[in-house]
Design a protein around this motif. Sequence first.
Motif, short mmCIF file in Angstrom:
data_model
loop_
_atom_site.label_atom_id
_atom_site.label_comp_id
_atom_site.label_asym_id
_atom_site.label_seq_id
_atom_site.Cartn_x
_atom_site.Cartn_y
_atom_site.Cartn_z
N UNK A 63 49.05 60.07 64.09
CA UNK A 63 48.23 59.65 65.22
C UNK A 63 47.32 60.79 65.68
N UNK A 64 47.79 62.02 65.56
CA UNK A 64 46.98 63.16 65.98
C UNK A 64 45.81 63.38 65.04
N UNK A 65 46.02 63.18 63.75
CA UNK A 65 44.90 63.25 62.80
C UNK A 65 43.89 62.15 63.12
N UNK A 66 44.40 60.98 63.43
CA UNK A 66 43.51 59.85 63.76
C UNK A 66 42.70 60.15 65.02
N UNK A 115 55.22 71.72 62.83
CA UNK A 115 56.50 71.80 63.54
C UNK A 115 56.41 70.89 64.77
N UNK A 116 57.18 69.80 64.76
CA UNK A 116 57.11 68.83 65.85
C UNK A 116 58.17 69.06 66.91
N UNK A 174 51.59 69.09 72.56
CA UNK A 174 50.44 70.00 72.58
C UNK A 174 50.51 71.00 71.44
N UNK A 175 51.69 71.50 71.17
CA UNK A 175 51.87 72.47 70.08
C UNK A 175 51.57 71.81 68.74
N UNK A 176 52.07 70.61 68.54
CA UNK A 176 51.82 69.90 67.29
C UNK A 176 50.34 69.57 67.13
N UNK A 199 44.89 70.40 64.57
CA UNK A 199 43.49 70.84 64.67
C UNK A 199 43.24 72.04 63.75
N UNK A 200 44.19 72.95 63.67
CA UNK A 200 44.03 74.13 62.83
C UNK A 200 44.02 73.74 61.35
#
Length: 207
Positions: free
Chosen positions: A19-22, A174-175, A180-182, A187-188
């Motif tokens: 979902x974060x990639x999306x 690392x989830x 926020x960390x994930x 993004x990196x």
Amino acid sequence: MMIIGLTGSIGMGKSTTAAMFREAGIPVYDADAAVADLYVKGGAAVEPLEAAFPGVTRDGAVDREALRQRVLGNDEAMAKLNAVVHPLVGKDRIGFFERAKAANADIVVLDIPLLFETGGHANVDAVVVASAPAHMQRERVLAREGMTEARLDDILKRQTPDAEKRARAQFVVDTSQGLDHARAQVREIIAVLRDPLRRPARVVEPK
């Protein structure tokens, strides 16, 4: 167009990572969602699965729990299931690639739970693994309705160990340290993939 394989054992946060990639604008192909679409009433897998496993459909759709009971712990039945489902998913994936190409996407992500187990890692340019400590994984999975220790152990026996997945991947998310960390890790990863000077060499060689 770079093809990234996203995987992770059950309870490791793979779906959240996808979902974060999306959210970052990267097209994501969800293999689980594709299978779910094949199982609904009118889905392409309904008739062939009923033929292979009589009695696993109800009201014109695949009864997933009935199907699970038929293949659980049975390697021959699992192979028969995969022989029906995998070609149908592959056909659906072709449509995804065509849409991504038309949209001029430079990166796409294939969200595939059994990426290593099915040999799919040979067909991607890089692998991202979602991971968390084993104790956190068990806590997450056992909190799911209907999940038991025995069922979880059976699932884990059929999945490549997390340590091996991490060792074979170019990137690990690392989830265990919050969203926020994930998200920052995702993004990196995207930034590295888009930078020819930072992009890792392809280490997943085709068979």
